[in-house]
Design a protein around this motif. Sequence first.
Motif, mmCIF file in Angstrom:
data_model
loop_
_atom_site.group_PDB
_atom_site.id
_atom_site.type_symbol
_atom_site.label_atom_id
_atom_site.label_comp_id
_atom_site.label_asym_id
_atom_site.label_seq_id
_atom_site.Cartn_x
_atom_site.Cartn_y
_atom_site.Cartn_z
ATOM 1 N N LYS A 1 0.673 -1.347 0.232
ATOM 2 C CA LYS A 1 0.181 0.157 -0.006
ATOM 3 C C LYS A 1 1.046 1.740 0.316
ATOM 4 N N GLU A 2 1.882 1.670 1.155
ATOM 5 C CA GLU A 2 2.887 2.292 0.299
ATOM 6 C C GLU A 2 3.666 3.037 -0.865
ATOM 7 N N ILE A 3 4.175 1.454 -0.991
ATOM 8 C CA ILE A 3 4.673 1.763 -2.457
ATOM 9 C C ILE A 3 3.832 2.390 -3.445
ATOM 10 N N LEU A 4 2.332 1.895 -3.505
ATOM 11 C CA LEU A 4 1.287 2.415 -4.342
ATOM 12 C C LEU A 4 0.973 3.366 -4.121
ATOM 13 N N SER A 5 1.315 4.247 -3.185
ATOM 14 C CA SER A 5 0.233 5.581 -2.778
ATOM 15 C C SER A 5 1.972 6.098 -2.527
ATOM 16 N N ARG A 6 3.034 5.675 -2.796
ATOM 17 C CA ARG A 6 4.223 6.753 -3.476
ATOM 18 C C ARG A 6 4.336 6.754 -4.790
ATOM 19 N N TYR A 7 3.796 6.208 -5.781
ATOM 20 C CA TYR A 7 3.804 5.898 -6.984
ATOM 21 C C TYR A 7 2.763 6.354 -7.364
ATOM 22 N N ALA A 8 1.584 6.883 -6.607
ATOM 23 C CA ALA A 8 0.409 7.124 -7.462
ATOM 24 C C ALA A 8 1.099 8.851 -7.300
ATOM 25 N N GLN A 9 1.543 9.562 -6.087
ATOM 26 C CA GLN A 9 2.274 10.471 -5.897
ATOM 27 C C GLN A 9 2.542 10.885 -7.182
ATOM 28 N N LEU A 10 4.073 10.246 -7.267
ATOM 29 C CA LEU A 10 5.294 10.554 -8.362
ATOM 30 C C LEU A 10 4.395 10.504 -9.879
ATOM 31 N N ASP B 1 0.523 17.721 1.241
ATOM 32 C CA ASP B 1 0.816 16.860 2.095
ATOM 33 C C ASP B 1 1.856 16.495 2.450
ATOM 34 N N ASN B 2 2.280 16.016 0.689
ATOM 35 C CA ASN B 2 3.508 15.419 0.946
ATOM 36 C C ASN B 2 4.730 17.006 0.033
ATOM 37 N N GLU B 3 4.220 17.553 0.459
ATOM 38 C CA GLU B 3 4.849 18.915 1.256
ATOM 39 C C GLU B 3 5.837 19.179 -0.654
ATOM 40 N N TYR B 4 4.813 18.978 -1.183
ATOM 41 C CA TYR B 4 5.796 19.946 -2.743
ATOM 42 C C TYR B 4 4.683 21.020 -2.657
ATOM 43 N N ILE B 5 3.796 21.641 -2.215
ATOM 44 C CA ILE B 5 3.660 22.512 -2.796
ATOM 45 C C ILE B 5 2.878 23.368 -0.847
ATOM 46 N N VAL C 1 11.535 15.349 -8.707
ATOM 47 C CA VAL C 1 10.439 14.172 -8.284
ATOM 48 C C VAL C 1 10.691 13.163 -9.885
ATOM 49 N N GLN C 2 11.578 13.255 -10.841
ATOM 50 C CA GLN C 2 11.390 12.337 -11.811
ATOM 51 C C GLN C 2 12.382 11.324 -11.191
ATOM 52 N N SER C 3 14.016 12.161 -10.505
ATOM 53 C CA SER C 3 15.082 11.377 -10.213
ATOM 54 C C SER C 3 14.504 10.246 -8.731
ATOM 55 N N GLU C 4 13.529 10.256 -8.281
ATOM 56 C CA GLU C 4 12.803 9.876 -7.164
ATOM 57 C C GLU C 4 11.395 8.701 -7.884
ATOM 58 N N PHE C 5 11.378 9.155 -8.931
ATOM 59 C CA PHE C 5 10.151 7.988 -9.807
ATOM 60 C C PHE C 5 11.144 6.881 -10.324
ATOM 61 N N ASN C 6 12.268 7.563 -10.431
ATOM 62 C CA ASN C 6 13.344 6.944 -11.381
ATOM 63 C C ASN C 6 13.596 5.595 -10.409
ATOM 64 N N ILE C 7 14.277 5.760 -8.977
ATOM 65 C CA ILE C 7 14.567 4.806 -7.837
ATOM 66 C C ILE C 7 13.398 3.945 -7.716
ATOM 67 N N LEU C 8 12.519 4.174 -7.041
ATOM 68 C CA LEU C 8 11.394 3.761 -7.139
ATOM 69 C C LEU C 8 11.247 2.916 -7.662
ATOM 70 N N GLU C 9 10.833 3.211 -9.371
ATOM 71 C CA GLU C 9 10.451 1.836 -10.838
ATOM 72 C C GLU C 9 11.487 1.114 -10.589
ATOM 73 N N LYS D 1 -9.041 5.748 2.835
ATOM 74 C CA LYS D 1 -8.390 7.266 1.825
ATOM 75 C C LYS D 1 -7.521 6.487 0.958
ATOM 76 N N LEU D 2 -7.053 5.866 -0.147
ATOM 77 C CA LEU D 2 -5.737 5.412 -0.332
ATOM 78 C C LEU D 2 -5.589 6.451 -2.719
ATOM 79 N N ASP D 3 -4.173 6.421 -1.973
ATOM 80 C CA ASP D 3 -4.079 7.923 -3.362
ATOM 81 C C ASP D 3 -3.563 7.092 -5.049
ATOM 82 N N PHE D 4 -3.961 5.750 -4.615
ATOM 83 C CA PHE D 4 -3.666 5.247 -5.443
ATOM 84 C C PHE D 4 -4.723 5.144 -6.289
#
Length: 380
Positions: free
Chosen positions: A24-33, A80-84, A100-108, A311-314
Amino acid sequence: MSIIHTLQEKDEQALLHNTISEGKEILSRYAQLKLLLHLQEHGFFAKKEIRYSLKSIKKDFNFLEKYRALFLEIINILSDNEYILITGDAIVTTKKVETVQSEFNILESEILTGSYSSEDFQKVISPYIKLMNSTSALLLQVASGKLGYLNALFPKGDKTIVEAIYKTNIQVLYNTIVTGYTAQIAKTLQQTNKTVRILEIGAGTGGTTTPMLEMLKAANISTSYMYTDISRGMLRFGKSKFNETYDFIDYKTLNIDQDPLTQGFEANSFDIIICSNVLHATLNINETLARIKELLASSNGYLIVNEVIEKLDFNTITFGLTDGWWKYTDEENRKSYSPVLTQQTWNTLLSDANLTEITPSQKTKEIYQTTSQGVFMYKS
């Protein structure tokens, strides 16, 4: 009533629950990015310390009014994720938007070849990721009315992406619980030499229907099974999937936001009613439950509700593109900017409908806490 679930008895249950929880945590992070990358591709929130007004962003996004809550939830996710940072009507991007792009690349990379690439994790996350890849790329087009949401959920009419969601470990676990409840109830009711009348509301692509029909046939339970959905297209899909194998199933459209008695259904005509991941998409839960109770046998009728309770971001960037996700009118019963009800709210409203709870086992309660989903069984 004691319900024994095969999945609960296995030694690997602790591992499964931990995998689902971390998944769930992985999917939520993936959704945010994925969400923010999509917005950046369209020129939003790409550079740090850029000031916007909430009013101007809303205008530029150009969301349809029915997606007003989706817009506000997107802003909440970014905040909530401190992007704004939000102060009054002012929105200012933070330095995090530029990584964001580098974070996403690492997660992917972790998902494809790293610590999240194991078979256990893939069973939990892979179908959701495929769906997010499809829907996130079209989010602004759908929400602004340039494209219908079916194009995002079912690209080129392909239902396999959504179908796969209902075959994940999370959904298999809950289908096992729902099927276990139904099996024990049906066997008890059949002792009176009656045909057990089952109604499934919002059957959709048959994610719950499939194991349910398999169980009923294998147990040789005399059953009449009514497969319903608001969509005629889903009924056609159900017929093509089940008609040749099961001779005890019928198909009928049902909009539970309207009086079922005016849609060809009879009062008190079902012994078991199953609602899996559908009632959150109705206008008013109190009114929905009143209509369902009208269809339920006046005594010894059972209602089984399987619903997400967190409530889940994904979910927001996938099923949040559907019309039904945001059409609710009883905001007091829902989590903020979401159709989701908490476990406590479900129990309160089901009791208020003059139904009696059949208390789940302690093991089942522990599963609910781990997986953000709950099954509620009540009796008339």
